[in-house]
Each structure stands twice: as C-alpha cells, then as structure tokens.
Design a protein around this motif. Sequence first.
Motif, PDB file in Angstrom:
ATOM      1  N   THR A 174       0.820  -1.216   0.000  1.00  0.00           N
ATOM      2  CA  THR A 174       0.000   0.000   0.000  1.00  0.00           C
ATOM      3  C   THR A 174       0.853   1.265   0.000  1.00  0.00           C
ATOM      4  OG1 THR A 174      -0.130  -0.043   2.416  1.00  0.00           O
ATOM      5  CG2 THR A 174      -1.889  -1.154   1.199  1.00  0.00           C
ATOM      6  N   SER A 175       2.180   1.099   0.078  1.00  0.00           N
ATOM      7  CA  SER A 175       3.073   2.252   0.064  1.00  0.00           C
ATOM      8  C   SER A 175       4.446   1.817  -0.434  1.00  0.00           C
ATOM      9  CB  SER A 175       3.176   2.872   1.467  1.00  0.00           C
ATOM     10  OG  SER A 175       3.723   1.929   2.378  1.00  0.00           O
ATOM     11  N   GLY A 176       5.337   2.794  -0.606  1.00  0.00           N
ATOM     12  CA  GLY A 176       6.695   2.475  -1.024  1.00  0.00           C
ATOM     13  C   GLY A 176       6.863   2.241  -2.507  1.00  0.00           C
ATOM     14  N   LEU A 177       5.851   2.572  -3.306  1.00  0.00           N
ATOM     15  CA  LEU A 177       5.947   2.376  -4.753  1.00  0.00           C
ATOM     16  C   LEU A 177       6.540   3.617  -5.410  1.00  0.00           C
ATOM     17  CD1 LEU A 177       2.539   0.620  -5.469  1.00  0.00           C
ATOM     18  CD2 LEU A 177       4.786  -0.427  -5.282  1.00  0.00           C
ATOM     19  N   PHE A 178       7.366   3.391  -6.440  1.00  0.00           N
ATOM     20  CA  PHE A 178       7.996   4.487  -7.166  1.00  0.00           C
ATOM     21  C   PHE A 178       7.815   4.303  -8.664  1.00  0.00           C
ATOM     22  CE2 PHE A 178      10.183   4.595  -3.134  1.00  0.00           C
ATOM     23  CZ  PHE A 178      10.380   5.952  -2.902  1.00  0.00           C
ATOM     24  N   VAL A 179       7.450   5.389  -9.339  1.00  0.00           N
ATOM     25  CA  VAL A 179       7.481   5.468 -10.792  1.00  0.00           C
ATOM     26  C   VAL A 179       8.321   6.699 -11.124  1.00  0.00           C
ATOM     27  CG1 VAL A 179       5.257   4.324 -11.099  1.00  0.00           C
ATOM     28  CG2 VAL A 179       5.329   6.805 -10.840  1.00  0.00           C
ATOM     29  N   SER A 180       8.495   6.998 -12.408  1.00  0.00           N
ATOM     30  CA  SER A 180       9.288   8.171 -12.732  1.00  0.00           C
ATOM     31  C   SER A 180       8.762   8.839 -13.989  1.00  0.00           C
ATOM     32  CB  SER A 180      10.763   7.802 -12.923  1.00  0.00           C
ATOM     33  OG  SER A 180      10.977   7.237 -14.195  1.00  0.00           O
ATOM     34  N   GLU A 181       9.214  10.064 -14.201  1.00  0.00           N
ATOM     35  CA  GLU A 181       8.853  10.806 -15.405  1.00  0.00           C
ATOM     36  C   GLU A 181       9.548  10.242 -16.640  1.00  0.00           C
ATOM     37  OE1 GLU A 181       9.288  14.993 -14.884  1.00  0.00           O
ATOM     38  OE2 GLU A 181       7.862  15.073 -13.223  1.00  0.00           O
ATOM     39  N   GLN A 196       7.299  13.919  -6.717  1.00  0.00           N
ATOM     40  CA  GLN A 196       5.934  14.251  -6.319  1.00  0.00           C
ATOM     41  C   GLN A 196       5.155  13.022  -5.842  1.00  0.00           C
ATOM     42  OE1 GLN A 196       4.426  17.364  -6.208  1.00  0.00           O
ATOM     43  NE2 GLN A 196       6.534  18.078  -6.541  1.00  0.00           N
ATOM     44  N   PRO A 197       4.593  13.088  -4.629  1.00  0.00           N
ATOM     45  CA  PRO A 197       3.733  11.999  -4.175  1.00  0.00           C
ATOM     46  C   PRO A 197       2.338  12.116  -4.776  1.00  0.00           C
ATOM     47  CG  PRO A 197       3.860  13.675  -2.487  1.00  0.00           C
ATOM     48  CD  PRO A 197       4.778  14.125  -3.597  1.00  0.00           C
ATOM     49  N   PHE A 198       1.730  10.978  -5.045  1.00  0.00           N
ATOM     50  CA  PHE A 198       0.324  10.951  -5.448  1.00  0.00           C
ATOM     51  C   PHE A 198      -0.281   9.644  -4.959  1.00  0.00           C
ATOM     52  CE2 PHE A 198       2.587   8.966  -8.913  1.00  0.00           C
ATOM     53  CZ  PHE A 198       1.741   8.002  -9.439  1.00  0.00           C
ATOM     54  N   THR A 199      -1.556   9.477  -5.171  1.00  0.00           N
ATOM     55  CA  THR A 199      -2.272   8.336  -4.599  1.00  0.00           C
ATOM     56  C   THR A 199      -3.075   7.622  -5.677  1.00  0.00           C
ATOM     57  OG1 THR A 199      -2.468   9.492  -2.487  1.00  0.00           O
ATOM     58  CG2 THR A 199      -3.961   7.643  -2.853  1.00  0.00           C
ATOM     59  N   ILE A 200      -3.070   6.308  -5.624  1.00  0.00           N
ATOM     60  CA  ILE A 200      -4.009   5.524  -6.432  1.00  0.00           C
ATOM     61  C   ILE A 200      -5.243   5.305  -5.559  1.00  0.00           C
ATOM     62  CG2 ILE A 200      -4.444   3.378  -7.646  1.00  0.00           C
ATOM     63  CD1 ILE A 200      -2.405   5.309  -8.958  1.00  0.00           C
ATOM     64  N   ILE A 201      -6.336   5.869  -6.003  1.00  0.00           N
ATOM     65  CA  ILE A 201      -7.574   5.836  -5.225  1.00  0.00           C
ATOM     66  C   ILE A 201      -8.361   4.580  -5.575  1.00  0.00           C
ATOM     67  CG2 ILE A 201      -9.731   7.033  -4.728  1.00  0.00           C
ATOM     68  CD1 ILE A 201      -8.260   9.624  -5.602  1.00  0.00           C
ATOM     69  N   THR A 202      -8.601   3.749  -4.582  1.00  0.00           N
ATOM     70  CA  THR A 202      -9.435   2.570  -4.756  1.00  0.00           C
ATOM     71  C   THR A 202     -10.828   2.943  -4.267  1.00  0.00           C
ATOM     72  OG1 THR A 202      -8.705   1.778  -2.600  1.00  0.00           O
ATOM     73  CG2 THR A 202      -7.531   0.943  -4.518  1.00  0.00           C
ATOM     74  N   GLY A 203     -11.753   3.076  -5.212  1.00  0.00           N
ATOM     75  CA  GLY A 203     -13.093   3.538  -4.875  1.00  0.00           C
ATOM     76  C   GLY A 203     -13.926   2.484  -4.185  1.00  0.00           C
ATOM     77  N   ALA A 204     -15.087   2.898  -3.724  1.00  0.00           N
ATOM     78  CA  ALA A 204     -16.014   1.987  -3.050  1.00  0.00           C
ATOM     79  C   ALA A 204     -16.490   0.916  -4.018  1.00  0.00           C
ATOM     80  CB  ALA A 204     -17.197   2.762  -2.492  1.00  0.00           C
ATOM     81  N   ASN A 210     -14.863   0.150   0.988  1.00  0.00           N
ATOM     82  CA  ASN A 210     -13.824   0.935   0.314  1.00  0.00           C
ATOM     83  C   ASN A 210     -12.436   0.438   0.719  1.00  0.00           C
ATOM     84  OD1 ASN A 210     -12.379   2.899  -1.030  1.00  0.00           O
ATOM     85  ND2 ASN A 210     -13.667   4.574  -0.342  1.00  0.00           N
ATOM     86  N   PRO A 211     -11.678  -0.146  -0.231  1.00  0.00           N
ATOM     87  CA  PRO A 211     -10.321  -0.607   0.100  1.00  0.00           C
ATOM     88  C   PRO A 211      -9.390   0.570   0.383  1.00  0.00           C
ATOM     89  CG  PRO A 211     -11.125  -1.550  -1.975  1.00  0.00           C
ATOM     90  CD  PRO A 211     -12.051  -0.446  -1.609  1.00  0.00           C
ATOM     91  N   VAL A 212      -8.271   0.286   1.026  1.00  0.00           N
ATOM     92  CA  VAL A 212      -7.280   1.305   1.342  1.00  0.00           C
ATOM     93  C   VAL A 212      -6.616   1.800   0.052  1.00  0.00           C
ATOM     94  CG1 VAL A 212      -5.404  -0.374   1.675  1.00  0.00           C
ATOM     95  CG2 VAL A 212      -5.318   1.843   2.834  1.00  0.00           C
ATOM     96  N   ASN A 213      -6.279   3.095   0.018  1.00  0.00           N
ATOM     97  CA  ASN A 213      -5.589   3.672  -1.138  1.00  0.00           C
ATOM     98  C   ASN A 213      -4.106   3.302  -1.124  1.00  0.00           C
ATOM     99  OD1 ASN A 213      -7.976   4.922  -1.963  1.00  0.00           O
ATOM    100  ND2 ASN A 213      -7.543   6.769  -0.791  1.00  0.00           N
TER     101      ASN A 213
END
Length: 218
Positions: free
Chosen positions: A43-50, A115-123, A135-138
């Motif tokens: 649920t955390s610690g993921l990295f992508v890049s430009e 830049q941090p951002f979030t993958i939103i897991t909807g209801a 609603n799962p955790v983002n």
Amino acid sequence: DVVYQVGTSPAASADPSYNGLDPADATVTNVDNDVAGFTIDPTSGLFVSELGDSDTFTIVLNTQPAANITVPLSSSDTTEGTVSPASVTFTPINWAAPQTVTITGVNDNVVDGNQPFTIITGAATSADPAYSGKNPVNVSVTNIDNETPQVYVKAHPKVKTSEGGQQATIRVQLTTQPSASVTCTLASSDTTEGTVSPTTLTFTPANFGSQNVIVKGV
C-alpha cells in the motif's frame, strides 16, 4: 485475524550438537475469511518516474462473494501518474486470485522535484451486501522528477532474495544527462546474506540510461 504461536520443544538427538537445542517458537496469523474485505499489497513504497517506468500492486478479496465485485481505480494526479486497469472485477469463482494493478509515471516537463500521489481505490459496487460500498485502502506512490539531477534506484518494496540462491534485479539510472561521467559504487551491508553485482556503475553523457544490478542471496 487471530495471532497464535507454534511451540517447538527442545530437540532430541544422539548428535550432541543438536540434542537439547530449543528452536524458536513461531508466531502465525490466521486470516479470517468470514469478514468481507480486501488485501492490497503493498500500500506504500511504490515508485514510478517521469522517464515512464511503472510499478505494481495486487488486490484480492478476503472472502468468497455471493455476486461480482467491481472496484474502480483512479489516480489522484494524472499529471504525475496513471493507473491501469480503470477497475478490477472479482467473481465468486476468481475472488481468491490476486489481480495486478500497474501505475505508470507521467512526464510533466516541470522542475518540480519528486511528487507523491495516490491511487484511489473507490467503493466497491456489488449485489453482495457484504461488499457493496466497502472501500479498500488507497495506495501511495512517488513520481521521480526527471528534470532534477538524481541517481534513481528502482526496486520494488517486495524485492526478495533467498539462501537458495534466489536473485533479484534492481535498476539504476540517472534522471538527467550529465556533462561528464558519473560513477556509482554499490555494496551489500551484509555479504554473508547477499551479494551485489556489479559493484561499480558508470554513466556517461552518451549512456546514462538504466543499468541492471543483480542481488543474490547467500
């Protein structure tokens, strides 16, 4: 979920090296499959890049549903990262098979740092009342800026090696073109547990892209 222990009594053997040795007890968690829910990893610690590279996480149901379950997925900032697929659907048949979600970094051509951002897991939507609206955790992600000079080390949070010789690969690259050669030295903090190869990476103005580093369990 219930935590319990597996107790191990002292060993009995004609070998004096082992006789009387008391192995450590094991702590185990039994995951309850009677409470509807989702397991997302990580649920955390993921990295992508430009530079356009990706990272992944998985999502799976904790219990068998009575009807199909659909969870929408979206990025909190599509100028930093996108997510695919746009939703995942579980059925009473495939509910226990983890589904992989891919996040890809987006280049914004702005010197804005990482830049941090979030993958939103909807209801969830479902005819099963146990899952409907749950609603799962983002998931937290960081997009590495490619307008800021950095040595970018790409390694998934779940990277593992083993004493059986299991290997893992990490990638290292520069985020911007250097004006001269750049040399990076790598070393294992404990060579009795894992080794790294190569131990030196050199990047040049003509070749500053991704290079693979092999980490091997000992």
